[in-house]
Design an enzyme around this catalytic site. Structure first.
Site, PDB file in Angstrom:
ATOM      1  N   HIS A 195      98.015  20.880  16.200  1.00 11.14           N
ATOM      2  CA  HIS A 195      97.213  19.757  16.708  1.00 11.14           C
ATOM      3  C   HIS A 195      95.720  19.950  16.463  1.00 11.14           C
ATOM      4  CE1 HIS A 195      96.878  22.377  20.381  1.00 11.14           C
ATOM      5  NE2 HIS A 195      95.661  21.861  20.397  1.00 11.14           N
ATOM      6  N   ASP A 225     104.007  23.570  16.990  1.00  9.54           N
ATOM      7  CA  ASP A 225     102.557  23.437  17.121  1.00  9.54           C
ATOM      8  C   ASP A 225     101.831  24.588  16.439  1.00  9.54           C
ATOM      9  OD1 ASP A 225     100.197  22.178  17.812  1.00  9.54           O
ATOM     10  OD2 ASP A 225     100.062  23.170  19.758  1.00  9.54           O
ATOM     11  N   GLY A 309      89.057  23.638  22.751  1.00  8.33           N
ATOM     12  CA  GLY A 309      88.434  24.474  21.724  1.00  8.33           C
ATOM     13  C   GLY A 309      89.062  25.843  21.626  1.00  8.33           C
ATOM     14  N   ASN A 310      89.741  26.279  22.708  1.00  5.37           N
ATOM     15  CA  ASN A 310      90.463  27.555  22.680  1.00  5.37           C
ATOM     16  C   ASN A 310      91.778  27.459  21.913  1.00  5.37           C
ATOM     17  OD1 ASN A 310      89.032  28.387  25.699  1.00  5.37           O
ATOM     18  ND2 ASN A 310      89.246  29.936  24.119  1.00  5.37           N
ATOM     19  N   SER A 311      92.249  26.238  21.685  1.00 10.37           N
ATOM     20  CA  SER A 311      93.536  26.070  21.006  1.00 10.37           C
ATOM     21  C   SER A 311      93.520  26.749  19.643  1.00 10.37           C
ATOM     22  CB  SER A 311      93.842  24.581  20.836  1.00 10.37           C
ATOM     23  OG  SER A 311      94.071  23.974  22.075  1.00 10.37           O
ATOM     24  N   LEU A 368     114.784  15.476   0.079  1.00 10.62           N
ATOM     25  CA  LEU A 368     116.187  15.730   0.410  1.00 10.62           C
ATOM     26  C   LEU A 368     117.007  14.447   0.387  1.00 10.62           C
ATOM     27  CD1 LEU A 368     118.314  17.813   1.266  1.00 10.62           C
ATOM     28  CD2 LEU A 368     117.625  17.430   3.651  1.00 10.62           C
ATOM     29  N   GLY A 369     116.470  13.389   0.989  1.00 10.69           N
ATOM     30  CA  GLY A 369     117.155  12.099   0.948  1.00 10.69           C
ATOM     31  C   GLY A 369     118.080  11.827   2.113  1.00 10.69           C
ATOM     32  N   VAL A 370     117.645  12.159   3.339  1.00 12.27           N
ATOM     33  CA  VAL A 370     118.437  11.854   4.529  1.00 12.27           C
ATOM     34  C   VAL A 370     117.565  11.135   5.542  1.00 12.27           C
ATOM     35  CG1 VAL A 370     119.981  13.815   4.203  1.00 12.27           C
ATOM     36  CG2 VAL A 370     117.933  14.084   5.621  1.00 12.27           C
TER      37      VAL A 370
END
Length: 466
Positions: A195, A225, A309-311, A368-370
């Site tokens: 994120h 994440d 900001g710590n993420s 892949l096509g699914v």
């Protein structure tokens, strides 16, 4: 504030002498406060009976002064006589009880130091020796900060937002953190949260020496994440390369609740900062909302302050090892000190996969096509379908069709990577070059039950199926 009187109206026994005031008292119980301690009821006055005490007759001041001088001199003389007699008496008794003490010139108080061999066992009085004070220049936390901050970076992102009223596009800046997890001959690899970099147009990394360089996304996993971004080594000065370090990744499975935890990151976008707390809990299942979509994550809980900001920053143990990647904080005015981090033991396999991915152009990406649909725990329990990605449609002539995948199959693994959502499946397939063989592990419903099957699929390209 809760009303504690609401459910306790009849907790006091009735007093027949105060029936008139009972109802008023029950609904107006006193509350403790400073003012209540100082003022409680009407003032009370104490009356003291006055008595006449006649003053003694005054004596001449000169006569009293001479008497006090003679009394002091008399007391001093008596004290000196008593002290002298006591000293002589004690000495006399000591030498009577120890006849050899006089011959050895021994003192009953300190002993003699004339004879060195004899005086070794006697009490000696001398000057104290110079002592030494051990200074501790740094604490354990300071040492961790010094050793690990060079492996943490600040991330600034620029993304484009659109005004909902007028449709005007404008740039929006975001901030986050990252951990240097690897380096090869061409690029520096940095792990962060998805994120932090999702939907960004430009990513700038700031290193420990405040130098900056642009980064690109190498791989992302939105369900976990996690993301890995890269910086070209040619864009980094040699002095910066010498200043930075690669982080030491620990083992979050071995940590215990109560261990010290140190969070380092780009809090509020002001640059690197450090907070200290403890591991509050392990294996917390947290439902995280992302644009109206809820994802369940298993995280570490800490009371070390984790702020915007710590993420993407590091959660460290006292040995300076990364035990988690800071990701989210429980935001509520009623709650304080509930931050969460992705356990590093869960993150390492995903980071290794993201680090090995290629940065591909759209026409080079696999297809892949699914048509995928997520099978969550709730859906699995309700319909008896294995957790994974349910295939709702198969594109005719696609890689999936050629490999024999069918509607109703549930994809669970791609090349040993667990698949839990359609978004994750799409991101992974797009990171693999068209024409590459992949191993797909899926569950197929056969004779009333799901059975595990494996197939090798050669990925096509999106252009081949248009």
């Amino acid at each position: 504030m809760e009303d504690y009187n609401q459910n306790n109206i009849n907790q006091y026994s009735q007093n027949p002498d105060n029936n008139n005031n009972r109802d008023s008292y029950e609904y107006n119980k006193p509350e403790y406060s400073f003012w209540a301690e100082k003022v409680s009821g009407p003032p009370v006055y104490d009356y003291v009976q006055y008595q006449h005490n006649p003053r003694p007759e005054q004596v001449s001041k000169k006569k009293n002064r001479i008497g006090r001088i003679f009394a002091f001199l008399f007391k001093a003389a008596v004290f000196g006589i008593i002290a002298g007699v006591a000293f002589v008496g004690v000495s006399y008794l000591y030498y009577r009880l120890n006849p050899d003490a006089f011959a050895n010139n021994e003192s009953y108080i300190l002993g003699s130091t004339d004879d060195e061999s004899f005086s070794e066992n006697k009490l000696k009085v001398g000057n104290t020796k110079h002592g030494s004070v051990k200074n501790i220049p740094e604490s354990s936390v300071m040492k961790v900060a010094e050793e690990t901050m060079p492996s943490i970076v600040s991330i600034t992102s620029i993304s484009t937002s659109r005004d909902i009223w007028f449709g005007v596009e404008y740039p929006r800046e975001g901030s986050g953190s990252g951990i240097i997890v690897g380096k090869d001959e061409k690029e520096l690899l940095i792990a962060t949260n998805n994120h932090v970099v999702d939907g960004t147009d430009k990513i700038t990394v700031t290193f420990i020496d405040d130098s900056q360089a642009e980064a690109v996304i190498k791989g992302t996993d939105s369900m976990a994440d996690l993301a890995v971004i890269t910086v070209n080594l040619e864009d980094i000065e040699q002095s910066t390369i010498d200043a930075i370090k690669i982080a030491k990744l620990g083992n979050s499975d071995n940590i215990k609740v109560g261990e010290m935890a140190i969070a380092i990151g780009n809090a509020m976008g002001y640059g690197q900062s450090l907070t200290v707390g403890y591991v509050s809990a392990k294996d917390r299942k947290i439902d995280i909302s992302d644009n109206g979509r809820y994802t369940t994550m298993v995280l570490l809980q800490t009371d070390a302050a984790i702020n915007p900001g710590n993420s993407g920053g590091a959660l460290l143990n006292i040995n300076g090892e990364v035990i988690g990647i800071n990701t989210v904080k429980f935001a509520d005015y009623k709650v304080e000190g509930m931050g969460y981090a992705i356990p590093i033991s869960r993150a390492i396999p995903i980071i290794n996969d993201l680090m090995s991915r290629e940065v591909l152009k759209p026409e080079e990406q696999g297809f892949l096509g699914v048509g995928p649909q997520d099978v969550t725990e709730e859906i699995s329990e309700m319909f008896g379908i294995p957790i994974g990605v349910y295939i709702s449609t198969v594109v005719e002539g696609s890689a999936a069709d050629k490999a024999g995948l069918k509607v109703g199959d549930v994809i669970q693994y791609i090349n040993d990577t667990e698949i839990t959502s359609g978004i994750q499946l799409r991101e992974l397939i797009s990171s693999i070059r068209a024409g590459t063989d992949i191993e797909v592990v899926y569950m197929r419903h056969v004779n009333g039950e799901y059975k595990r099957q494996t197939v090798t699929v050669t990925l096509g390209s999106r252009e081949d199926n248009q």
